[in-house]
Design a protein around this motif. Structure first.
Motif, PDB file in Angstrom:
ATOM      1  N   GLY A  62     -25.787  36.050   3.423  1.00  0.00           N
ATOM      2  CA  GLY A  62     -24.766  35.514   2.819  1.00  0.00           C
ATOM      3  C   GLY A  62     -23.346  36.785   2.858  1.00  0.00           C
ATOM      4  O   GLY A  62     -23.765  38.127   2.981  1.00  0.00           O
ATOM      5  N   PRO A  63     -22.446  35.839   1.544  1.00  0.00           N
ATOM      6  CA  PRO A  63     -21.104  36.726   1.085  1.00  0.00           C
ATOM      7  C   PRO A  63     -22.116  38.051   0.247  1.00  0.00           C
ATOM      8  O   PRO A  63     -23.009  37.992  -0.375  1.00  0.00           O
ATOM      9  CB  PRO A  63     -20.272  36.110   0.359  1.00  0.00           C
ATOM     10  CG  PRO A  63     -20.904  34.665  -0.304  1.00  0.00           C
ATOM     11  CD  PRO A  63     -22.167  35.045   1.324  1.00  0.00           C
ATOM     12  N   PRO A  64     -21.216  39.050  -0.235  1.00  0.00           N
ATOM     13  CA  PRO A  64     -21.452  40.379  -1.130  1.00  0.00           C
ATOM     14  C   PRO A  64     -21.863  40.068  -2.834  1.00  0.00           C
ATOM     15  O   PRO A  64     -22.852  39.726  -2.949  1.00  0.00           O
ATOM     16  CB  PRO A  64     -19.739  40.276  -1.723  1.00  0.00           C
ATOM     17  CG  PRO A  64     -19.224  40.179  -0.078  1.00  0.00           C
ATOM     18  CD  PRO A  64     -19.844  39.208   0.112  1.00  0.00           C
ATOM     19  N   GLN A  65     -21.240  38.216  -2.806  1.00  0.00           N
ATOM     20  CA  GLN A  65     -22.224  37.575  -3.972  1.00  0.00           C
ATOM     21  C   GLN A  65     -22.784  37.489  -4.050  1.00  0.00           C
ATOM     22  O   GLN A  65     -23.944  37.169  -5.070  1.00  0.00           O
ATOM     23  CB  GLN A  65     -21.334  36.651  -4.422  1.00  0.00           C
ATOM     24  CG  GLN A  65     -21.022  35.473  -3.529  1.00  0.00           C
ATOM     25  CD  GLN A  65     -19.451  35.532  -2.838  1.00  0.00           C
ATOM     26  OE1 GLN A  65     -19.324  36.955  -2.619  1.00  0.00           O
ATOM     27  NE2 GLN A  65     -19.080  34.213  -2.877  1.00  0.00           N
ATOM     28  N   ALA A  66     -23.614  36.634  -2.907  1.00  0.00           N
ATOM     29  CA  ALA A  66     -25.543  36.915  -2.281  1.00  0.00           C
ATOM     30  C   ALA A  66     -26.120  38.010  -3.216  1.00  0.00           C
ATOM     31  O   ALA A  66     -27.651  37.630  -3.753  1.00  0.00           O
ATOM     32  CB  ALA A  66     -25.868  36.882  -1.268  1.00  0.00           C
ATOM     33  N   GLY A  67     -25.509  39.353  -3.975  1.00  0.00           N
ATOM     34  CA  GLY A  67     -26.044  39.946  -4.242  1.00  0.00           C
ATOM     35  C   GLY A  67     -26.951  39.885  -5.726  1.00  0.00           C
ATOM     36  O   GLY A  67     -28.193  40.213  -5.488  1.00  0.00           O
ATOM     37  N   GLU A  68     -26.142  38.986  -6.216  1.00  0.00           N
ATOM     38  CA  GLU A  68     -26.878  39.058  -7.927  1.00  0.00           C
ATOM     39  C   GLU A  68     -28.148  38.087  -7.626  1.00  0.00           C
ATOM     40  O   GLU A  68     -29.107  38.305  -8.266  1.00  0.00           O
ATOM     41  CB  GLU A  68     -26.078  37.782  -8.076  1.00  0.00           C
ATOM     42  CG  GLU A  68     -24.171  38.292  -8.341  1.00  0.00           C
ATOM     43  CD  GLU A  68     -23.527  37.113  -8.314  1.00  0.00           C
ATOM     44  OE1 GLU A  68     -23.535  36.602  -8.938  1.00  0.00           O
ATOM     45  OE2 GLU A  68     -21.604  37.568  -8.883  1.00  0.00           O
ATOM     46  N   THR A  69     -28.356  37.097  -6.033  1.00  0.00           N
ATOM     47  CA  THR A  69     -29.762  36.415  -6.143  1.00  0.00           C
ATOM     48  C   THR A  69     -30.973  37.717  -5.523  1.00  0.00           C
ATOM     49  O   THR A  69     -31.621  37.595  -6.508  1.00  0.00           O
ATOM     50  CB  THR A  69     -30.020  35.663  -5.286  1.00  0.00           C
ATOM     51  OG1 THR A  69     -28.663  34.269  -5.453  1.00  0.00           O
ATOM     52  CG2 THR A  69     -30.729  34.941  -4.755  1.00  0.00           C
ATOM     53  N   LEU A  70     -30.701  38.674  -5.164  1.00  0.00           N
ATOM     54  CA  LEU A  70     -31.325  39.780  -4.548  1.00  0.00           C
ATOM     55  C   LEU A  70     -31.611  39.945  -6.148  1.00  0.00           C
ATOM     56  O   LEU A  70     -32.657  41.219  -6.260  1.00  0.00           O
ATOM     57  CB  LEU A  70     -30.403  39.914  -3.592  1.00  0.00           C
ATOM     58  CG  LEU A  70     -30.300  39.708  -2.184  1.00  0.00           C
ATOM     59  CD1 LEU A  70     -29.659  40.809  -1.331  1.00  0.00           C
ATOM     60  CD2 LEU A  70     -31.556  39.502  -1.418  1.00  0.00           C
ATOM     61  N   ARG A  71     -30.762  40.745  -6.680  1.00  0.00           N
ATOM     62  CA  ARG A  71     -30.865  41.458  -8.381  1.00  0.00           C
ATOM     63  C   ARG A  71     -31.558  40.742  -9.185  1.00  0.00           C
ATOM     64  O   ARG A  71     -32.831  41.562  -9.531  1.00  0.00           O
ATOM     65  CB  ARG A  71     -29.621  41.491  -8.712  1.00  0.00           C
ATOM     66  CG  ARG A  71     -29.167  42.641  -8.096  1.00  0.00           C
ATOM     67  CD  ARG A  71     -27.809  43.579  -8.696  1.00  0.00           C
ATOM     68  NE  ARG A  71     -26.585  43.944  -8.183  1.00  0.00           N
ATOM     69  CZ  ARG A  71     -27.125  45.481  -8.018  1.00  0.00           C
ATOM     70  NH1 ARG A  71     -28.024  46.123  -8.656  1.00  0.00           N
ATOM     71  NH2 ARG A  71     -26.134  45.789  -7.413  1.00  0.00           N
ATOM     72  N   GLU A  72     -32.430  39.365  -8.660  1.00  0.00           N
ATOM     73  CA  GLU A  72     -32.571  38.307 -10.356  1.00  0.00           C
ATOM     74  C   GLU A  72     -34.098  38.618  -9.138  1.00  0.00           C
ATOM     75  O   GLU A  72     -35.009  38.192  -9.797  1.00  0.00           O
ATOM     76  CB  GLU A  72     -32.199  36.771 -10.015  1.00  0.00           C
ATOM     77  CG  GLU A  72     -32.890  35.764 -10.616  1.00  0.00           C
ATOM     78  CD  GLU A  72     -32.232  34.450 -10.769  1.00  0.00           C
ATOM     79  OE1 GLU A  72     -32.798  34.281 -11.256  1.00  0.00           O
ATOM     80  OE2 GLU A  72     -31.239  34.218  -9.975  1.00  0.00           O
TER      81      GLU A  72
END
Length: 259
Positions: A62-72
């Motif tokens: 996904g786009p860079p903001q998908a990193g938020e889901t990974l951190r969760e």
């Protein structure tokens, strides 16, 4: 045990709406969340790693903001996170997505067990899990509702069916897609939140995973969404109210009118 859990960032279903001009999903101002089925996949991966020993890697395209889901996911117990992100992946359908995810898994060293949610709530195809298993050459079971036992080589499990469940046995490595009945996802712990905050997410591009340019993104997608729309109501509608017995009587009366 090396466990890879595939997760996806999706629009929050309660905020989803259609753009009346373009007839596509309006994403501006819509909150993104971890796909609900994937939460259960993360929980099951963390649980298995805790029981059998091993490492849980969460993977997302996904786009860079998908990193938020990974951190969760990391805050809920996953050990590390990998984001596959490249403009070349834009417009990917399930065929192109499975190629990308398979190449990423091979790049990070493979897995003894790959877990996915049954389906994503934005596409609802349930194709990525089985397609990814085929790309990786792994046996797979869909709609897993319970892991019964695992000795590190073989897993006994229950697969949810319309009229009950099947009890199956699968040898590792394998891929499973899970349903919500499998567990109750834990809440992020304070320790997990601190770890997620400091986490350096490994980011891979199309070149990093040696992706085939003809099998990724819009170019590599044999299917394309031409238009998304809300179907218009057709014909007269009658709403029944009251108790179940009262509604049954009302329905019977309506049926008598047309019969």
């Amino acid at each position: 045990m090396r466990i890879v859990v595939c997760v996806k960032q999706v629009p929050d279903a309660k905020d989803v709406r259609l753009d009346p001009v373009t007839n596509t999903l309006a994403r501006d101002g819509v909150q993104s969340i971890m796909n609900p089925y994937d939460r259960h996949a993360v929980e099951e991966g963390v649980r298995l790693a805790g029981e059998l020993g091993g490492k849980v890697t969460v993977l997302s395209m996904g786009p860079p903001q998908a990193g938020e889901t990974l951190r969760e996911a990391v805050s809920c117990g996953a050990d590390e996170a990998v984001l596959v992100s490249d403009r070349a992946f834009a417009g990917a359908d399930t065929w192109a997505t499975t190629h990308t995810l398979a190449q990423a898994i091979k790049t990070i060293g493979g897995a003894d067990l790959v877990l996915c949610g049954k389906q994503a709530i934005d596409g609802d195809t349930a194709q990525v899990g089985p397609g990814l298993a085929e790309r990786l050459g792994l046996p797979y079971v869909t709609c897993v509702k319970k892991m019964l036992s695992c000795d590190g080589q073989t897993i006994r499990l229950q697969r949810l069916m319309d009229d009950g469940y099947d009890t199956l046995e699968a040898r590792l490595p394998a891929l499973f897609t899970v349903v919500k009945e499998i567990n109750e996802p834990r809440l992020p712990s304070l320790k997990g939140k601190m770890k997620a905050k400091k986490l350096v997410i490994k980011t891979l591009t199309a070149t990093d995973i040696d992706a085939d340019p003809d099998q990724i993104g819009l170019k590599g997608s044999p299917t394309q969404v031409v238009r998304v729309f809300s179907p218009q109501p057709r014909g007269a509608r009658t709403m029944f109210s009251g108790t179940v017995d009262e509604q049954v009587e009302q329905l019977a009366a309506e049926l008598e009118k047309i019969l």
